[in-house]
Design an enzyme around this catalytic site. Structure first.
Site, PDB file in Angstrom:
ATOM      1  N   ARG A  35       0.760  -1.129  -0.020  1.00  0.00           N
ATOM      2  CA  ARG A  35       0.016  -0.041  -0.073  1.00  0.00           C
ATOM      3  C   ARG A  35       0.811   1.219  -0.029  1.00  0.00           C
ATOM      4  NH1 ARG A  35      -4.567  -2.481   4.164  1.00  0.00           N
ATOM      5  NH2 ARG A  35      -5.935  -3.204   2.607  1.00  0.00           N
ATOM      6  N   LYS A 200     -18.096 -17.369   0.904  1.00  0.00           N
ATOM      7  CA  LYS A 200     -19.572 -17.109   1.122  1.00  0.00           C
ATOM      8  C   LYS A 200     -20.247 -16.578  -0.087  1.00  0.00           C
ATOM      9  CE  LYS A 200     -19.434 -16.248   6.070  1.00  0.00           C
ATOM     10  NZ  LYS A 200     -19.615 -15.051   6.815  1.00  0.00           N
ATOM     11  N   GLY A 356      -9.725  -9.024  -1.820  1.00  0.00           N
ATOM     12  CA  GLY A 356      -8.333  -9.301  -1.182  1.00  0.00           C
ATOM     13  C   GLY A 356      -7.691 -10.850  -1.502  1.00  0.00           C
ATOM     14  N   GLY A 379     -12.534  -4.182  -0.473  1.00  0.00           N
ATOM     15  CA  GLY A 379     -14.055  -3.792  -0.069  1.00  0.00           C
ATOM     16  C   GLY A 379     -14.583  -2.643  -1.128  1.00  0.00           C
TER      17      GLY A 379
HETATM   18  P1  AMP Z   1     -13.614 -14.556   0.500  1.00  0.00           P
HETATM   19  O1  AMP Z   1     -13.012 -13.562   1.316  1.00  0.00           O
HETATM   20  O2  AMP Z   1     -15.177 -14.597   0.601  1.00  0.00           O
HETATM   21  O3  AMP Z   1     -12.857 -14.227  -1.063  1.00  0.00           O
HETATM   22  O4  AMP Z   1     -13.050 -15.958   0.522  1.00  0.00           O
HETATM   23  C1  AMP Z   1     -11.897 -16.247   0.443  1.00  0.00           C
HETATM   24  C2  AMP Z   1     -11.531 -17.482   1.354  1.00  0.00           C
HETATM   25  O5  AMP Z   1     -12.274 -18.574   0.662  1.00  0.00           O
HETATM   26  C3  AMP Z   1     -10.086 -18.068   1.174  1.00  0.00           C
HETATM   27  O6  AMP Z   1      -9.364 -18.015   2.342  1.00  0.00           O
HETATM   28  C4  AMP Z   1     -10.261 -19.647   0.821  1.00  0.00           C
HETATM   29  O7  AMP Z   1      -9.322 -20.523   1.582  1.00  0.00           O
HETATM   30  C5  AMP Z   1     -11.730 -20.029   1.059  1.00  0.00           C
HETATM   31  N1  AMP Z   1     -12.137 -20.821   0.204  1.00  0.00           N
HETATM   32  C6  AMP Z   1     -12.128 -20.867  -1.096  1.00  0.00           C
HETATM   33  N2  AMP Z   1     -12.746 -22.221  -1.594  1.00  0.00           N
HETATM   34  C7  AMP Z   1     -13.037 -22.692  -0.440  1.00  0.00           C
HETATM   35  C8  AMP Z   1     -13.849 -24.150   0.027  1.00  0.00           C
HETATM   36  N3  AMP Z   1     -14.376 -24.812  -1.112  1.00  0.00           N
HETATM   37  N4  AMP Z   1     -14.252 -24.329   1.277  1.00  0.00           N
HETATM   38  C9  AMP Z   1     -13.776 -23.683   2.015  1.00  0.00           C
HETATM   39  N5  AMP Z   1     -13.101 -22.200   1.944  1.00  0.00           N
HETATM   40  C10 AMP Z   1     -12.801 -21.849   0.584  1.00  0.00           C
END
Ligand code: AMP
Length: 398
Positions: A35, A200, A356, A379
């Site tokens: 950053r 999620k 991120g 974000g």
């Molecule tokens: P996000 O911050 O929502 O973009 O999520 C990123 C996180 O999702 C990372 O730390 C990944 O390890 C996790 N992730 C990706 N695929 C999976 C999965 N199939 N099961 C559990 N966690 C996951």
């Protein structure tokens, strides 16, 4: 030429909002200075013009006023190292006597870093009087903090109204972020593929909904894919699933079909009997995962299909990894997607990686310079792609 590039800062005090919210270890050493480096072109242009740079930033989330742990003084030495030959000063406050004395005694070609803005609650509240006090420190306001552009804070948005239109502008980082996002959202060459991954569904609903209006194809990977699989009647074992979002997933699939947007879900997955790099693994159809097993990466068939879609795309937006890429056993899918994005870019596609974890993934795999743009604002970029107006952008443009 942009407002910022055209402006001559000679003899002016440029009050620059940067995002120096860098991670520090126990010894207050900076563990990732991305950053800080991202703000250098803006700082250097002002200094080159013969201007004075006054930097304001937040660091962490201090709760009760000044706290040594969150002091920006820990960044001064590194900032000076990044700007060889430049005098870098520090003010122990961001408003008041100390700040104004330091700002007024600054010479042309020098830099002043102000103390953490969030030592004042007024910053996050977007307090007008606080913003006005900050504004008094500079002749011109430059917002180069894309990472906080989605917040209507005093230093990121409210402050802009205290400067006339020709004395408030975006810095080079912010300009680059905005131009790249605009290119994807409003001038996308088709086919336009969005890759949405991560843990999620609930975090990504709004972005998917907005992209349904714009994209030709949407690739869905990562943990969130299993909620879609289950919503369609699939068996997903103990994979991640948001039970309360099953209807949302069904709804998104229906909307996509109505709009003629192709949704690509992973046909197969790498499954594991444990959330661990030591787990037993196997490949399985994503809608037939045995009990006790979970999908932790997209499988080889899905990786091939996704790669083919990407290779024929002219615009690509990537937010979120395809699997648990932090573990070596489950990083193959994300790596294959990174390779396909790089290949498409090499043949003329515009690719933007934002958010991120996908940014961390392209950096980890060494693909950062093989895509068109890597966003620094997780974000903020997400909200931009959700179709929201970002206060930090709106305030400068008003
Ligand atoms: P996000 O911050 O929502 O973009 O999520 C990123 C996180 O999702 C990372 O730390 C990944 O390890 C996790 N992730 C990706 N695929 C999976 C999965 N199939 N099961 C559990 N966690 C996951």
């Amino acid at each position: 030429m942009s407002e910022f590039s055209k402006h001559s800062f000679a003899g002016e005090k440029a009050l620059v909002r940067v995002d120096f919210n860098v991670p520090l270890n126990d010894k207050f050493e900076i563990t990732d200075d991305t950053r800080m480096r991202a703000a250098l072109p803006t700082i250097q242009k002002i200094l080159k013009d013969g201007g004075k740079v006054i930097l304001m930033s937040h660091l962490g989330r201090p709760k009760d006023g000044p706290t040594d742990k969150y002091s920006l003084k820990h960044l001064v030495k590194h900032l000076a190292d990044l700007l060889p030959g430049v005098k870098v000063h520090f003010a122990e406050d961001c408003i008041g006597e100390k700040a104004s004395t330091a700002a007024n005694s600054l010479g042309n070609g020098e830099v002043l870093l102000l103390e953490n803005l969030r030592f004042y609650k007024e910053e996050e509240k977007g307090d007008k009087a606080f913003a006005e006090k900050l504004s008094k420190l500079g002749d011109v306001y430059v917002n180069d903090a894309f990472g906080t552009a989605h917040r209507a804070h005093a230093s990121t948005a409210v402050i802009a109204e205290f400067f006339p239109k020709n004395k408030r502008m975006f810095g080079l980082l912010m300009e680059g972020e905005v131009a790249s996002a605009e290119k994807v959202l409003h001038q996308a060459a088709k086919p336009f593929t969005a890759i949405i991954g991560g843990a999620k569904v609930s975090d990504k609903i709004l972005i998917i909904e907005n992209l349904l209006e714009k994209a030709t194809d949407i690739i869905i990977g990562g943990g969130m894919a299993y909620t879609f699989m289950k919503a369609q009647g699939g068996k997903i074992g103990k994979s991640l699933c948001e039970e309360d979002r099953l209807d949302t997933a069904t709804d998104l699939l229906k909307k996509a079909a109505a709009k003629g947007v192709n949704i690509h879900l992973p046909a197969d997955s790498i499954i594991a009997d444990n959330f661990s790099n030591d787990a037993n693994t196997s490949a399985a159809p994503s809608n037939a995962i045995p009990d006790g097993w979970m999908g932790l990466d997209i499988g080889p068939m899905a990786a091939d299909e996704f790669s083919n879609v990407l290779k024929r795309s002219k615009t690509i937006l990537w937010n979120g990894p395809m699997g648990v890429f932090e573990m070596s056993k489950f990083q193959h899918g994300t790596r294959k997607v990174a390779e396909a994005v790089a290949a498409a870019t090499a043949t003329g596609a515009f690719s933007l990686v934002g958010g991120g974890d996908s940014v961390a993934a392209v950096n980890q795999f060494g693909f950062a310079d093989k895509v068109s743009y890597v966003s620094t604002g997780g974000g903020a970029m997400l909200e931009y792609f959700e179709g929201k107006e970002l206060p930090g952008i709106a305030a400068v443009k008003a």
